[in-house]
Design an enzyme around this catalytic site. Structure first.
Site, PDB file in Angstrom:
ATOM      1  N   GLU A  64       9.713   1.706  10.701  1.00 29.93           N
ATOM      2  CA  GLU A  64      10.795   2.678  10.511  1.00 29.93           C
ATOM      3  C   GLU A  64      10.143   4.042  10.573  1.00 29.93           C
ATOM      4  OE1 GLU A  64      13.781   1.694  10.462  1.00 29.93           O
ATOM      5  OE2 GLU A  64      13.529  -0.422   9.995  1.00 29.93           O
ATOM      6  N   LYS A  78       0.874  -1.186   0.000  1.00 33.33           N
ATOM      7  CA  LYS A  78       0.000   0.000   0.000  1.00 33.33           C
ATOM      8  C   LYS A  78       0.910   1.235   0.000  1.00 33.33           C
ATOM      9  CE  LYS A  78      -1.774   3.074   2.069  1.00 33.33           C
ATOM     10  NZ  LYS A  78      -1.657   4.506   1.683  1.00 33.33           N
ATOM     11  N   GLU A  82       9.845  16.688  14.642  1.00 35.41           N
ATOM     12  CA  GLU A  82      10.282  16.434  13.267  1.00 35.41           C
ATOM     13  C   GLU A  82       9.537  17.390  12.332  1.00 35.41           C
ATOM     14  OE1 GLU A  82       9.009  12.814  11.204  1.00 35.41           O
ATOM     15  OE2 GLU A  82      11.051  12.575  10.477  1.00 35.41           O
ATOM     16  N   CYS A 126      13.960  11.013   6.721  1.00 32.61           N
ATOM     17  CA  CYS A 126      13.796  10.613   8.121  1.00 32.61           C
ATOM     18  C   CYS A 126      15.051  10.898   8.930  1.00 32.61           C
ATOM     19  CB  CYS A 126      13.437   9.138   8.202  1.00 32.61           C
ATOM     20  SG  CYS A 126      14.582   8.091   7.281  1.00 32.61           S
TER      21      CYS A 126
END
Ligand code: NAD
Length: 497
Positions: A266, A190, A401, A301
């Site tokens: 992750e 997906k 973040e 990331c």
């Protein structure tokens, strides 16, 4: 030979991507006919209207994938045959490289140059490396008591549901799908709503490579509907997720609520770059730190977004950073091979990143570079490369973040304080260390609470590197042999003699 800007533009104007779900060897509209639009963030134009999988569509793909697994068409295929199909698959990805570059660039704004240097070769290498590794891992035969023979085998899990983010669409799909397939599992992928098209093409090429139908299925759709259905399915035995920490947390809940499937996650990061006073070649350091935060528009990331600089070299570093950034990074058309920075992925994300910039000004941080949207492009999602100075470790931009081209300079008074600031985070993905002192370098590397450390460099790596984080940056490892093992389970067999 690489295409010119005009050639990329022509390809973009003429290309008609596949937009349907791939289940088995057939392409389908979704059961309720729903579609969602993918928008080019560089222009605001609609790239494609993509079939949006319903929960029933996802379940159909999962059931088929499981039946193919039980039949053994892939899971029991002789290993050399499985390897050869994956090698052919890698070759086909390479041969269709321009199409993959085009798809990810027009859907999420990544410059073609970045696709050429990183994403495409990274994806091809991932499939080749893991194909090669298939018969290089195995079980063991431990010494045991006389009268018994005990051996441990590693077997595939069943069906792996892969859920990917939009920041490296092709490469993240490869990192998830390649180890799952190499280990003998079936897969349902997906992709993220903002970048579905390269994943659909990936699924089609697996069939061209000779992969058995139903072993690798692709179900584009929303996270809330298709992603959730996948992670809750009783026919999925592991969910392999890359994305935000918030959605990652949901994966564990879905697993707990359904069949306790294995979860690998992750997740996000807020990685520190620690610059000590004996940094050495300042220009080299500043150039790498700039790449570490502005590469891929900061939508990385492991972006080195907290830049912890020793008091003694703070001003010198700031000037070197601004000079290195000005030399390399300027927003431009991602289809132009000279462009080093594209737009952010969509308007909502641009607004979010702008919110962090405004918030940082409100909290007293000082803009020393950028700080605005780029007005040279209408209808687009650009944010200029931005650097804040005078950031304190408790400010929002030093803790959350941002996932955009926004760096924060934080002063430190030496190695102990730098380490304490670096570790004071809910995240623990990566860190950089810049020093000429070998003892300080290695003791910092030992004490940093994160999954990846670079000394006098940033983001170097190859397929031998386990990629993943500590703390709320996730669990599990992508890449290397670790990723193959994570897509298998051990079985202990006792024979009484
Ligand atoms: P996201 O969490 O919003 O979405 C990731 C995927 O999850 C998408 O496919 C999305 O459709 C799906 N999803 C969303 N809501 C869902 C739900 N309720 N149930 C099931 N699935 C759902 O993340 P994003 O914005 O696509 O990607 C950016 C994030 O990914 C950043 O936090 C970044 O740090 C992280 N990331 C981590 C790594 C790593 O290796 N650690 C690598 C790349 C990106």
């Amino acid at each position: 030979m690489t295409n010119t800007h005009a050639q990329w533009q022509k390809l973009a104007d003429e290309f008609q991507p596949e937009t349907r779900l791939l289940i088995g060897d057939s392409l389908y509209d979704s059961a309720d006919g729903a579609r969602f639009e993918s928008i080019n963030p560089a222009t605001g134009d609609v790239v494609a209207s993509i079939a949006s999988a319903t929960a029933d569509d996802v379940e159909r793909a999962a059931v088929l994938a499981e039946s193919r697994f039980r039949e053994g068409v892939w899971s029991r295929m002789p290993l050399r045959e499985r390897m050869n199909i994956l090698y052919r698959f890698a070759d086909l990805i390479e041969e269709n490289g321009d199409t993959f570059i085009l798809l990810d660039t027009i859907e999420m704004g990544k410059p073609v140059s970045e696709m050429q240097s990183t994403d495409l070769p990274g994806a091809v290498l991932t499939f080749r490396f893991l194909a090669e590794a298939i018969d290089k891992v195995g079980g063991s035969t431990p010494n045991t008591n006389d009268g018994f023979h005990h051996y441990i085998v590693r077997q595939p899990l069943g069906v792996v549901g892969c859920i990917t983010p939009w920041n490296y669409p092709l490469m993240m799909a490869a990192w998830k799908v390649a180890p799952a397939l190499a280990a003998g599992n079936s897969v349902v992928l997906k992709p993220a709503e903002d970048s579905s098209l390269s994943s659909i093409l990936l699924g089609q090429l697996f069939l061209v490579a000779g992969g058995p139908p139903g072993v690798f299925n692709v179900v584009p759709g929303t996270g809330q509907v298709a992603g959730q259905a996948l992670a809750r399915s009783q026919h999925i035995h592991k969910v392999s997720f890359t994305g935000s920490t918030g959605v990652g947390r949901l994966m564990y809940k879905y697993a707990a609520d359904s069949n306790l499937k294995k979860v690998s996650a992750e997740l996000g990061g807020k990685s520190p770059q620690i610059i000590l006073k004996d940094v050495g070649d300042m220009e080299r350091c500043a150039t790498a730190v700039v790449d570490g935060i502005f590469g891929n528009q900061g939508e990385v990331c492991a972006a080195g977004s907290r830049i912890l600089v020793a008091n003694e070299v703070y001003e010198e570093f700031r000037e070197a950073f601004v000079a290195a950034s000005t030399k390399k990074y300027a927003p431009g058309d991602p289809l132009d091979p000279a462009t080093t920075m594209g737009p952010l992925v969509n308007k909502a994300h641009q607004t979010r990143v702008r919110g962090y910039i405004d918030g940082a000004v409100g909290e007293g941080a000082k803009i020393v570079l950028g700080g605005d949207v780029d007005h040279q492009f209408d209808n687009s999602c650009y944010v200029s490369p931005t650097l804040f100075a005078d950031v304190s470790p408790d400010m929002t931009i030093a803790r959350e973040e941002i996932f955009g081209p926004v760096g924060a300079l934080i002063r430190h008074e030496g190695i102990e304080q730098a380490l304490s600031i670096a570790n004071d985070s809910e995240f623990g993905l990566a860190a950089g260390i810049w020093t000429q002192n070998i003892t300080n370098a290695h003791s910092l590397a030992r004490d940093l609470q994160c999954g990846m450390v670079w000394i006098n460099g940033y983001m170097n790596g190859d397929m031998t590197q386990p990629w993943g984080g500590w703390k709320q940056s996730g669990q599990g490892r992508d890449k290397c042999i670790d990723s193959l093992l994570e897509n298998m389970q051990s079985k202990s067999v006792w024979v009484t003699l």
